[in-house]
Design a protein around this motif. Structure first.
Motif, PDB file in Angstrom:
ATOM      1  N   GLU A 195       0.855  -1.199   0.000  1.00 57.00           N
ATOM      2  CA  GLU A 195       0.000   0.000   0.000  1.00 57.00           C
ATOM      3  C   GLU A 195       0.884   1.240   0.000  1.00 57.00           C
ATOM      4  N   PHE A 196       0.350   2.298  -0.592  1.00 58.42           N
ATOM      5  CA  PHE A 196       1.023   3.598  -0.600  1.00 58.42           C
ATOM      6  C   PHE A 196       0.142   4.576   0.185  1.00 58.42           C
ATOM      7  N   ARG A 197       0.681   5.060   1.312  1.00 54.51           N
ATOM      8  CA  ARG A 197      -0.083   5.972   2.167  1.00 54.51           C
ATOM      9  C   ARG A 197       0.772   7.197   2.500  1.00 54.51           C
ATOM     10  N   LEU A 198       0.089   8.276   2.815  1.00 54.20           N
ATOM     11  CA  LEU A 198       0.780   9.496   3.230  1.00 54.20           C
ATOM     12  C   LEU A 198       1.126   9.405   4.711  1.00 54.20           C
ATOM     13  N   VAL A 199       2.278   9.927   5.067  1.00 59.89           N
ATOM     14  CA  VAL A 199       2.645  10.029   6.476  1.00 59.89           C
ATOM     15  C   VAL A 199       1.793  11.119   7.117  1.00 59.89           C
ATOM     16  N   ALA A 200       1.217  10.812   8.291  1.00 58.41           N
ATOM     17  CA  ALA A 200       0.299  11.747   8.945  1.00 58.41           C
ATOM     18  C   ALA A 200       1.031  13.007   9.395  1.00 58.41           C
ATOM     19  N   GLU A 201       0.351  14.132   9.262  1.00 57.72           N
ATOM     20  CA  GLU A 201       0.921  15.401   9.687  1.00 57.72           C
ATOM     21  C   GLU A 201       0.645  15.617  11.174  1.00 57.72           C
ATOM     22  N   PRO A 202       1.447  16.436  11.837  1.00 56.35           N
ATOM     23  CA  PRO A 202       1.197  16.719  13.258  1.00 56.35           C
ATOM     24  C   PRO A 202      -0.195  17.303  13.466  1.00 56.35           C
ATOM     25  N   GLY A 203      -0.871  16.842  14.530  1.00 58.77           N
ATOM     26  CA  GLY A 203      -2.207  17.323  14.835  1.00 58.77           C
ATOM     27  C   GLY A 203      -3.312  16.577  14.131  1.00 58.77           C
ATOM     28  N   ALA A 204      -2.989  15.518  13.378  1.00 59.16           N
ATOM     29  CA  ALA A 204      -4.020  14.748  12.686  1.00 59.16           C
ATOM     30  C   ALA A 204      -4.886  14.001  13.683  1.00 59.16           C
ATOM     31  N   ASN A 205      -6.129  13.734  13.312  1.00 58.64           N
ATOM     32  CA  ASN A 205      -7.073  12.994  14.157  1.00 58.64           C
ATOM     33  C   ASN A 205      -6.513  11.605  14.444  1.00 58.64           C
ATOM     34  N   PRO A 206      -6.340  11.222  15.725  1.00 55.02           N
ATOM     35  CA  PRO A 206      -5.774   9.899  16.040  1.00 55.02           C
ATOM     36  C   PRO A 206      -6.581   8.747  15.462  1.00 55.02           C
ATOM     37  N   GLY A 207      -7.880   8.949  15.273  1.00 58.45           N
ATOM     38  CA  GLY A 207      -8.697   7.880  14.704  1.00 58.45           C
ATOM     39  C   GLY A 207      -8.408   7.611  13.240  1.00 58.45           C
ATOM     40  N   ASP A 208      -7.746   8.545  12.581  1.00 55.97           N
ATOM     41  CA  ASP A 208      -7.418   8.390  11.160  1.00 55.97           C
ATOM     42  C   ASP A 208      -5.953   8.028  10.936  1.00 55.97           C
ATOM     43  N   VAL A 209      -5.260   7.638  12.011  1.00 50.52           N
ATOM     44  CA  VAL A 209      -3.817   7.385  11.919  1.00 50.52           C
ATOM     45  C   VAL A 209      -3.500   5.993  12.460  1.00 50.52           C
ATOM     46  N   ASP A 210      -2.608   5.287  11.761  1.00 47.75           N
ATOM     47  CA  ASP A 210      -2.058   4.009  12.230  1.00 47.75           C
ATOM     48  C   ASP A 210      -0.597   4.221  12.589  1.00 47.75           C
ATOM     49  N   MET A 211      -0.204   3.679  13.738  1.00 49.36           N
ATOM     50  CA  MET A 211       1.198   3.711  14.133  1.00 49.36           C
ATOM     51  C   MET A 211       1.839   2.401  13.659  1.00 49.36           C
ATOM     52  N   LEU A 212       2.658   2.483  12.604  1.00 51.39           N
ATOM     53  CA  LEU A 212       3.223   1.293  11.979  1.00 51.39           C
ATOM     54  C   LEU A 212       4.723   1.214  12.229  1.00 51.39           C
ATOM     55  N   GLU A 213       5.196  -0.014  12.393  1.00 51.61           N
ATOM     56  CA  GLU A 213       6.620  -0.238  12.583  1.00 51.61           C
ATOM     57  C   GLU A 213       7.381   0.064  11.291  1.00 51.61           C
ATOM     58  N   GLN A 214       8.665   0.452  11.464  1.00 51.81           N
ATOM     59  CA  GLN A 214       9.533   0.713  10.326  1.00 51.81           C
ATOM     60  C   GLN A 214      10.592  -0.382  10.241  1.00 51.81           C
ATOM     61  N   THR A 215      10.873  -0.806   9.030  1.00 46.60           N
ATOM     62  CA  THR A 215      11.861  -1.873   8.844  1.00 46.60           C
ATOM     63  C   THR A 215      13.281  -1.348   8.728  1.00 46.60           C
ATOM     64  N   ASP A 216      13.443  -0.079   8.331  1.00 45.59           N
ATOM     65  CA  ASP A 216      14.786   0.452   8.107  1.00 45.59           C
ATOM     66  C   ASP A 216      15.339   1.203   9.311  1.00 45.59           C
ATOM     67  N   GLN A 217      14.506   1.440  10.343  1.00 45.55           N
ATOM     68  CA  GLN A 217      14.977   2.116  11.540  1.00 45.55           C
ATOM     69  C   GLN A 217      14.028   1.816  12.690  1.00 45.55           C
ATOM     70  N   PRO A 218      14.497   1.921  13.935  1.00 43.10           N
ATOM     71  CA  PRO A 218      13.629   1.606  15.076  1.00 43.10           C
ATOM     72  C   PRO A 218      12.522   2.642  15.243  1.00 43.10           C
ATOM     73  N   VAL A 273       1.032   6.933  10.188  1.00 43.04           N
ATOM     74  CA  VAL A 273       0.651   6.853   8.776  1.00 43.04           C
ATOM     75  C   VAL A 273      -0.861   6.960   8.672  1.00 43.04           C
ATOM     76  N   GLU A 274      -1.325   7.725   7.704  1.00 44.37           N
ATOM     77  CA  GLU A 274      -2.767   7.846   7.507  1.00 44.37           C
ATOM     78  C   GLU A 274      -3.383   6.501   7.135  1.00 44.37           C
ATOM     79  N   LYS A 275      -4.587   6.252   7.656  1.00 41.62           N
ATOM     80  CA  LYS A 275      -5.267   4.994   7.368  1.00 41.62           C
ATOM     81  C   LYS A 275      -5.709   4.901   5.910  1.00 41.62           C
ATOM     82  N   GLN A 276      -5.996   6.044   5.323  1.00 40.20           N
ATOM     83  CA  GLN A 276      -6.476   6.033   3.941  1.00 40.20           C
ATOM     84  C   GLN A 276      -5.372   5.556   3.005  1.00 40.20           C
TER      85      GLN A 276
END
Length: 526
Positions: A216-239, A244-247
């Motif tokens: 999937e290709f998603r936009l990184v969430a901007e500061p202040g975004a609604n928490p219900g519209d954001v997923d906190m996803l792990e990164q493979t290239d750094q800890p 990330v936006e759910k959309q």
């Protein structure tokens, strides 16, 4: 009967020589095949017979489609479809759409709107794509609460289709490894068997098969975004995790190609991808409207790369980078080209057949074949003399043609297949026995040599054809109704039956005709 045109003799001898040359690489070690290929004509297959898992070893994995993952996916799709339907019908609801383990629920205060939309709700989960029927069980309370639960029949149908799609995806993935003749088939209602002969690196196989490859290709969430519209996803290239936006802006299903390559700037391995028209247009719109924002590339709910959009990308292609190794880039390209699995797979059984066990099977099969051939050859020589020599030569050509056919068809030779070949050795000389015994009877009845030979072949031919056709029908039934080793046995048996008719009748007749023409015997040697 005893007249053979020169071109027929030349054709028969040429066919026998070609069959021998085709199966010759199978008689030598792999290290000598390259040297042999340099001396053979270019139109001859350079490789030997493909050995099955039980002969050369390999990986054996039994996967099960995760039923809970299928249900979770169905519930998520039902929620999205219900939200879309309510929006299209302009139905007002009280509160949001709730999720149950087997469905969703929604409260519609107006009874008139409930009556209007309820018939359309049944169409959200069709029972089957082949016919009418709903896969939903809808219950309604007095206060307008609708509970939509997915039925067991709909789940079973979805699991069945998930297994079928899984087999197609796994075929593309495993073939992308460059392996030969993988065996991927259904086991029961929700399991898939994967056998890859010759592959000893089971970890790489599990890495290719066991990943869902949901891109999937998603936009990184901007500061202040609604928490219900954001997923906190792990990164493979750094800890750490990345918001990330759910959309989902662009789906991985819109990819048409993915190939490994190297970044022209730093030489690191990357994956180059290309979208179809729809995906390319959507990708261009998103990158044009969000210049300067990080664009997350999400694989299986993990961010593998989050490059910043420096400018509109309207060419329908792009690049995935993530500090890959060459092998990781190649594996990712295989996964993306093959497509995503419809559901999560879990390993139920894992076995590795080592080459030592395979060598034991080969040695046992060789021993059985040698003993069978030796006993048959000895019996024919003792019983029929000169005619026994002709039968043994035809038997040698018969075996060569079977192996040549296996090479040309790229069929896999398994231990049951060797058993089928051993069986056809006895069947091949059985046809000669019928012919020779008939010739002997005609000779004892007072016929001349030429008349006895002619009658022996002509009158035994119908019996030979009838018996072989019967066996061929059995082989066909085994092939179409059997699976795995049973089909390998059926293939070798069917090929042996076909070559039996050629060698035991045509070739033996030709050799006897040439013998009679040049020897001019006064009596038969049987």
């Amino acid at each position: 009967m005893l007249r053979f045109a020169p071109w027929k003799i030349a054709f028969t001898l040429t066919a026998s020589l070609i069959a021998f040359l085709i199966c010759l690489p199978s008689m030598i070690g792999p290290q000598n095949r390259a040297a042999l290929a340099a001396h053979l004509p270019s139109w001859l297959p350079p490789n030997g017979i493909v050995l099955g898992l039980d002969l050369q070893g390999g990986a054996h994995l039994l996967y099960e489609v995760d039923r809970s993952d299928v249900i979770h996916s169905m519930v998520g799709n039902l929620r999205d479809d219900l939200r879309r339907l309510l929006r299209e019908e302009k139905i007002g609801i009280s509160g949001g759409i709730g999720i149950n383990p087997r469905g969703v629920q929604v409260r519609i205060p107006d009874p008139a709107e409930v009556a209007r939309i309820k018939p359309k709700l049944y169409n959200l989960v069709p029972l089957s794509s082949a016919g009418p029927g709903s896969g939903l069980d809808i219950s309604q309370s007095d206060d307008g609460l609708l509970k939509l639960n997915i039925t067991d029949a709909a789940i079973d149908n979805k699991v069945k289709r998930a297994v079928e799609q899984t087999i197609e995806v796994l075929n593309r993935r495993v073939n992308g490894l460059g392996t030969t003749e993988p065996n991927i088939q259904r086991q029961g209602n929700d399991r898939v068997l994967v056998e890859v002969p010759g592959l000893q690196d089971t970890n790489r196989l599990k890495e290719i098969v066991g990943t869902t490859a949901k891109l999937e290709f998603r936009l990184v969430a901007e500061p202040g975004a609604n928490p219900g519209d954001v997923d906190m996803l792990e990164q493979t290239d750094q800890p750490g995790k990345l918001p990330v936006e759910k959309q989902v802006m662009v789906q991985g299903e819109d990819l048409t190609d993915a190939t490994p390559g190297f970044d022209s700037r730093n030489g690191e391995p990357v994956v180059n991808f290309r979208f179809n028209i729809r995906g390319g247009q959507r990708f261009g719109q998103v990158t044009s409207a969000n210049v300067g924002r990080p664009f997350a590339i999400v694989l299986d709910n993990k961010v593998i790369s989050a490059p910043r959009i420096l400018g509109p990308i309207t060419g329908g292609s792009g690049q995935i980078s993530g500090r890959f190794t060459v092998e990781q880039a190649n594996n990712l390209a295989i996964l993306l080209r093959a497509g995503a699995l419809p559901a999560k797979l879990t390993i139920v059984e894992e076995r590795t057949v080592g080459p030592g066990l395979g060598q034991d099977s080969i040695d046992a099969g060789k021993k059985a074949a040698y003993w069978a051939a030796a006993l048959v050859v000895t019996y024919m020589l003792i019983t029929y003399g000169t005619f026994g020599v002709f039968a043994n030569i035809a038997l040698l050509i018969h075996i060569s043609m079977i192996f040549a056919a296996l090479v040309l068809l790229r069929a896999t030779l398994t231990l049951p297949g060797i058993a089928g070949i051993v069986l056809t050795i006895g069947m091949a000389v059985d046809s000669n026995v019928l012919i020779y015994e008939r010739i002997r009877e005609e000779s004892h009845a007072g016929r001349s040599i030429i008349s006895a030979l002619d009658a022996g072949f002509n009158r035994a031919f119908a019996t030979i054809v009838d018996s072989n056709v019967t066996m061929f029908v059995v082989a066909a039934i085994l092939y179409f109704l059997g699976a795995g080793p049973v089909r390998g046995f059926a293939v070798s048996l069917a090929l042996g039956i076909l070559t039996t008719i050629v060698t035991a009748v045509t070739m033996t007749r030709m050799m006897i005709a040439l013998w009679y023409r040049y020897a001019r015997p006064t009596k038969l040697p049987i």
